[in-house]
Design a protein around this motif. Sequence first.
Motif, PDB file in Angstrom:
ATOM      1  N   ALA A 144      36.704  12.306  39.746  1.00  0.00           N
ATOM      2  CA  ALA A 144      37.769  12.455  40.750  1.00  0.00           C
ATOM      3  C   ALA A 144      37.741  13.834  41.409  1.00  0.00           C
ATOM      4  CB  ALA A 144      39.136  12.205  40.107  1.00  0.00           C
ATOM      5  N   PHE A 145      37.380  14.864  40.639  1.00  0.00           N
ATOM      6  CA  PHE A 145      37.364  16.237  41.173  1.00  0.00           C
ATOM      7  C   PHE A 145      36.010  16.869  40.882  1.00  0.00           C
ATOM      8  CE2 PHE A 145      41.719  15.235  39.864  1.00  0.00           C
ATOM      9  CZ  PHE A 145      42.413  15.465  41.035  1.00  0.00           C
ATOM     10  N   PRO A 146      34.960  16.431  41.582  1.00  0.00           N
ATOM     11  CA  PRO A 146      33.613  16.864  41.209  1.00  0.00           C
ATOM     12  C   PRO A 146      33.382  18.367  41.353  1.00  0.00           C
ATOM     13  CG  PRO A 146      33.568  15.475  43.182  1.00  0.00           C
ATOM     14  CD  PRO A 146      34.975  15.503  42.723  1.00  0.00           C
ATOM     15  N   ASP A 147      34.118  19.028  42.235  1.00  0.00           N
ATOM     16  CA  ASP A 147      33.783  20.432  42.490  1.00  0.00           C
ATOM     17  C   ASP A 147      34.695  21.417  41.780  1.00  0.00           C
ATOM     18  OD1 ASP A 147      31.847  19.469  44.217  1.00  0.00           O
ATOM     19  OD2 ASP A 147      33.355  19.240  45.823  1.00  0.00           O
ATOM     20  N   GLU A 148      35.560  20.915  40.921  1.00  0.00           N
ATOM     21  CA  GLU A 148      36.547  21.820  40.323  1.00  0.00           C
ATOM     22  C   GLU A 148      36.090  22.368  38.978  1.00  0.00           C
ATOM     23  OE1 GLU A 148      39.642  22.783  41.389  1.00  0.00           O
ATOM     24  OE2 GLU A 148      39.258  21.861  43.338  1.00  0.00           O
ATOM     25  N   GLN A 149      36.461  23.612  38.739  1.00  0.00           N
ATOM     26  CA  GLN A 149      36.233  24.243  37.437  1.00  0.00           C
ATOM     27  C   GLN A 149      37.438  23.965  36.546  1.00  0.00           C
ATOM     28  OE1 GLN A 149      33.927  25.880  36.141  1.00  0.00           O
ATOM     29  NE2 GLN A 149      32.679  26.923  37.674  1.00  0.00           N
ATOM     30  N   VAL A 150      37.220  23.779  35.268  1.00  0.00           N
ATOM     31  CA  VAL A 150      38.351  23.582  34.363  1.00  0.00           C
ATOM     32  C   VAL A 150      38.821  24.945  33.844  1.00  0.00           C
ATOM     33  CG1 VAL A 150      39.137  22.511  32.226  1.00  0.00           C
ATOM     34  CG2 VAL A 150      37.440  21.364  33.661  1.00  0.00           C
ATOM     35  N   GLU A 151      40.069  25.286  34.170  1.00  0.00           N
ATOM     36  CA  GLU A 151      40.608  26.572  33.696  1.00  0.00           C
ATOM     37  C   GLU A 151      41.160  26.443  32.283  1.00  0.00           C
ATOM     38  OE1 GLU A 151      40.470  29.185  35.690  1.00  0.00           O
ATOM     39  OE2 GLU A 151      39.799  28.057  37.447  1.00  0.00           O
ATOM     40  N   GLY A 152      41.682  25.266  31.985  1.00  0.00           N
ATOM     41  CA  GLY A 152      42.236  25.067  30.658  1.00  0.00           C
ATOM     42  C   GLY A 152      42.628  23.616  30.467  1.00  0.00           C
ATOM     43  N   CYS A 153      42.611  23.194  29.212  1.00  0.00           N
ATOM     44  CA  CYS A 153      42.891  21.785  28.925  1.00  0.00           C
ATOM     45  C   CYS A 153      43.862  21.700  27.751  1.00  0.00           C
ATOM     46  CB  CYS A 153      41.576  21.100  28.573  1.00  0.00           C
ATOM     47  SG  CYS A 153      41.763  19.421  27.995  1.00  0.00           S
ATOM     48  N   ILE A 154      44.932  20.949  27.950  1.00  0.00           N
ATOM     49  CA  ILE A 154      45.923  20.773  26.887  1.00  0.00           C
ATOM     50  C   ILE A 154      45.846  19.341  26.365  1.00  0.00           C
ATOM     51  CG2 ILE A 154      48.410  20.533  26.477  1.00  0.00           C
ATOM     52  CD1 ILE A 154      47.638  23.423  26.459  1.00  0.00           C
ATOM     53  N   VAL A 155      45.761  19.212  25.045  1.00  0.00           N
ATOM     54  CA  VAL A 155      45.770  17.890  24.425  1.00  0.00           C
ATOM     55  C   VAL A 155      47.077  17.768  23.652  1.00  0.00           C
ATOM     56  CG1 VAL A 155      44.579  16.319  22.864  1.00  0.00           C
ATOM     57  CG2 VAL A 155      43.273  17.988  24.172  1.00  0.00           C
ATOM     58  N   THR A 156      47.747  16.641  23.792  1.00  0.00           N
ATOM     59  CA  THR A 156      49.045  16.521  23.118  1.00  0.00           C
ATOM     60  C   THR A 156      48.898  15.879  21.745  1.00  0.00           C
ATOM     61  OG1 THR A 156      49.433  14.398  24.169  1.00  0.00           O
ATOM     62  CG2 THR A 156      50.317  16.346  25.276  1.00  0.00           C
ATOM     63  N   ILE A 157      49.811  16.266  20.862  1.00  0.00           N
ATOM     64  CA  ILE A 157      49.835  15.720  19.494  1.00  0.00           C
ATOM     65  C   ILE A 157      51.282  15.378  19.129  1.00  0.00           C
ATOM     66  CG2 ILE A 157      47.814  16.924  18.581  1.00  0.00           C
ATOM     67  CD1 ILE A 157      49.751  19.093  17.560  1.00  0.00           C
ATOM     68  N   PRO A 158      51.478  14.424  18.229  1.00  0.00           N
ATOM     69  CA  PRO A 158      52.846  14.147  17.778  1.00  0.00           C
ATOM     70  C   PRO A 158      53.414  15.398  17.094  1.00  0.00           C
ATOM     71  CG  PRO A 158      51.343  12.427  17.038  1.00  0.00           C
ATOM     72  CD  PRO A 158      50.491  13.533  17.611  1.00  0.00           C
ATOM     73  N   ALA A 159      54.707  15.590  17.240  1.00  0.00           N
ATOM     74  CA  ALA A 159      55.318  16.766  16.606  1.00  0.00           C
ATOM     75  C   ALA A 159      55.167  16.704  15.096  1.00  0.00           C
ATOM     76  CB  ALA A 159      56.782  16.861  16.999  1.00  0.00           C
ATOM     77  N   ALA A 160      55.020  15.497  14.572  1.00  0.00           N
ATOM     78  CA  ALA A 160      54.925  15.368  13.117  1.00  0.00           C
ATOM     79  C   ALA A 160      53.500  15.576  12.588  1.00  0.00           C
ATOM     80  CB  ALA A 160      55.456  13.998  12.688  1.00  0.00           C
ATOM     81  N   PHE A 161      52.547  15.885  13.448  1.00  0.00           N
ATOM     82  CA  PHE A 161      51.178  16.141  12.971  1.00  0.00           C
ATOM     83  C   PHE A 161      51.151  17.352  12.047  1.00  0.00           C
ATOM     84  CE2 PHE A 161      47.216  14.520  15.446  1.00  0.00           C
ATOM     85  CZ  PHE A 161      47.535  13.223  15.112  1.00  0.00           C
ATOM     86  N   ASN A 162      50.327  17.273  11.012  1.00  0.00           N
ATOM     87  CA  ASN A 162      50.195  18.443  10.140  1.00  0.00           C
ATOM     88  C   ASN A 162      48.988  19.277  10.572  1.00  0.00           C
ATOM     89  OD1 ASN A 162      47.801  17.446   8.871  1.00  0.00           O
ATOM     90  ND2 ASN A 162      49.066  16.126   7.589  1.00  0.00           N
ATOM     91  N   GLN A 163      48.790  20.399   9.878  1.00  0.00           N
ATOM     92  CA  GLN A 163      47.726  21.335  10.237  1.00  0.00           C
ATOM     93  C   GLN A 163      46.357  20.669  10.318  1.00  0.00           C
ATOM     94  OE1 GLN A 163      47.534  25.112  10.342  1.00  0.00           O
ATOM     95  NE2 GLN A 163      49.559  24.724  11.134  1.00  0.00           N
ATOM     96  N   MET A 164      46.087  19.780   9.355  1.00  0.00           N
ATOM     97  CA  MET A 164      44.750  19.179   9.326  1.00  0.00           C
ATOM     98  C   MET A 164      44.535  18.244  10.502  1.00  0.00           C
ATOM     99  SD  MET A 164      44.778  18.703   5.274  1.00  0.00           S
ATOM    100  CE  MET A 164      46.442  18.191   5.355  1.00  0.00           C
ATOM    101  N   GLN A 165      45.601  17.531  10.858  1.00  0.00           N
ATOM    102  CA  GLN A 165      45.502  16.621  11.996  1.00  0.00           C
ATOM    103  C   GLN A 165      45.334  17.414  13.288  1.00  0.00           C
ATOM    104  OE1 GLN A 165      49.235  14.741  10.772  1.00  0.00           O
ATOM    105  NE2 GLN A 165      48.198  12.774  10.801  1.00  0.00           N
TER     106      GLN A 165
END
Length: 842
Positions: free
Chosen positions: A105-126
């Motif tokens: 969709a955005f072939p010419d764009e650089q990725v500045e940063g990427c956020i991945v979401t997790i459930p609030a109940a995830f523990n450290q290992m997850q």
Amino acid sequence: MYIGIDLGTSNSAVSCYHRGQVDVVTMEGGDNILPSVIYMDAQGSKLYGQRAFEQMVLAPENVASGFKRLMGTSTELTLGNGHTMTPEQASSDIVRQLLGQVFKAFPDEQVEGCIVTIPAAFNQMQSEATLRATRDAGIQAVGLLQEPIAASMAAIADGELNTGLFLVYDLGGGTFDVALVQSVGGAVNVLDNLGINMLGGRDFDREILHSLVVPWLKQHFTLPDDFLKGADYQRLLRIARLATERAKIALSRSESETVFVSSDEIGTRDLRGEPVYLDVPVTRQQLRQLIEPQVDETIELCRRILAKNGYQASDVDRVLFIGGPTKTPWLAERVADQLGIVADITVDPMVAVSYGAAIYAESREWGDDGTARKSSRESVEIAEYALRYDFPSRTSRDTARLKISCAATQRDALEVQVDCTQGWTSGRQPLDGNTAIRLPVAQQGENHFRISVFAADGRPLTDASKQIVILRTHASAAGIPATQTISAKVVEMDGNIASNTLEPMVDKGTLLPAEGTKSFRAARDVKSGSNDYIALELYQHAENVNDPEQNLSVGAFRISSSDLLPGMAINKGDEIICQWRMNDSGILRVVIDVPAVGQTFDTGHLYADTDGHRNFADHDGEALLTGLLDEANAELKQADTALGKMARSDIRHIGAAIQEQRRAAERANDPEVRRGISERVRALRQDLSQLVNSPEHRATMLHGRHTDLVRAYDREIEGGNMPRDSERFRRMADSALEELKRGDEQALNDAEQILNDMDATVYDLMTERPEVVVSVFRNLSEKGATAVDAERHARLVKEGQEAVQKNDITGLKGINNQMFNNQAQHQVHAATASEIAGLMRG
Ligand SMILES: Nc1ncnc2c1ncn2[C@@H]1O[C@H](COP(=O)(O)OP(=O)(O)OP(=O)(O)O)[C@@H](O)[C@H]1O
Ligand SMILES: [Mg+2]
């Protein structure tokens, strides 16, 4: 470009922030979500998303789904033809697919940063597993964000209300999260969150399957009693589950549906050779009855979060619904009705999380270790005229304040005018030293203003004039709170009585990123050339549950004598300084400083070799659950004997819930279900522990333990003619009783310490007896599933069996000890058995 990824149990989605605008990226085939499903054929080629999902009926054995629920464990996914993947690799594949669509969709764009979401109940290992999965997919600038925060950022960015108190109700395929969120002018602040790691749409499917579909199958076909576990019927079950889910979703639109699959598609025959098909009617009413208890559990949690934070339903402006199951009309209605809070329907429950994540990604300054909030204040100084312009360079509000200060000498000698490229003007105003002008920030993205300054005679002062830009953001996060309290296991001493407890290091709710220093002391010596060690053991600390054994271990780091420089030793009492840092993704790092030996240990990412390496599949998974359930039952019995009538209804309630989990465990044939059960059993044990430790019950409970211990001593030790020091034991028993009579909190603490010591005495004496040594060995032999090192366990079992044959009890005791140390810590029963911590409070 900034990317927001919602890596869901059932469906994933990705959004991009690009030139002041957020777009939900379209997947191949035109949907805006990608089913988190992978199919692999015999040659190892893979299909993803919708195309993999379609294979679920044709070749269910070659499809992996729901793997988010197994993140952070060692359970492998099987994809037929001997192919396997870890949950982490599967997640990484899904991220790669999503990124592929982004780059299309955005072939010419650089990725500045990427956020991945997790459930609030995830523990450290997850959490760590999720980070690694994303990095493996080729993106290095990655951060994590809790799903409810992302969802509320999306709601606030697009909703009419950008100031208020919200409840975010996120019920997905796998997890339930509720967050209490406050927004002031679009700046989101999470006040609290609670979650159930293992409650979601997949559980609803299972409920229908077991309550309606399986009975229908049994009624219409001749199937073996244990067909749910039989390898011959796994294909049928997978297909049935999929068809059940389809019918469930359809019930969101219609009153009745049929779980239908033709015999051709199933391709399985029953014991009499009849081709098996499915044609099971389901009504909305039936579905409702089946899942209402689970829905009510979520409502209960919503009430709890309000009460805990001192709010009433009437204080809350809206409840936001996120996740597929909330599209069930009566479900959202029931939640809103029962809570008495108006439902917000402005966000798309399927993509809001990724949308909010993209907004959040843009709001961060991306650095080496996680991200930080972008600075939003800007100052421009014009020295020549002693002028200063202060304004926000970014805001989520629709107005911004420009402050102009000038030296006293310039006062009333200058005039200012601000113009916006869109036509607005402030008109000319005199500068009185502290002029403030409210600027309209009308459009999302960049808003350009020109500040012009004029001398008293009206002449423009071009040197003092400036062009400024104010970025209007969609929403911003005021603070990301730590979702769990992380505590270290320490030993608590009273006289010479030792027991373990937890000492908080990072408190739940601490705004991230955060760092701090926590001092401990060594509780024992570590001499060079010995086998000594001390460990920093970290636990996810449930509120008011201070026994490490009842909490989830999230990491351990050992300093052994071999880590020390030659000739160095740590002595009991030496200071052990832990410098911790939790970044805004919730990832914890600790550096341990031991001044006495002049050494510093960087623990890297702390990692538990216990839960993290659990395998919930097959026999190991079964044994794991049996162990956990047995422990829960033993604790229940103890509480029941001790508390008796006082807490009978509470105990009965917890007991019934434990029995229900046992039944679920018996019919569980799937690692993800087993993991769910293990989490629930832990939660029940924590409930029990809270009940027992509540001030009103604690004294009774300790009395009960006292009676049991004295009885055990009389029966087993005195009655068994064991060598003993009875007088010492009686003395302890008497002083425990005295403390119990005094009854204040300190006295009860003291009594508990003495009881622990009595317990240890009885245990020590008992374990002198050959038949006990042998039975301890037998018991430990069966705990292969929870051994840290399986090979070592097998070797010890063999050595032990030889010792039993030779009647070498002393040898066997040594072997028992080694086997015991090879057990994952919190599997082992508390008080008498668990290893005493190597640290004490500083
Ligand atoms: N219209 C609908 N009515 C009822 N249930 C639905 C509907 N659409 C989807 N679902 C259910 O919603 C679940 C998936 O929801 P969603 O995509 O929000 O979960 P997820 O984000 O993948 O999971 P999680 O957030 O727990 O990781 C599935 O169990 C699916 O059966
Ligand atoms: Mg979700």
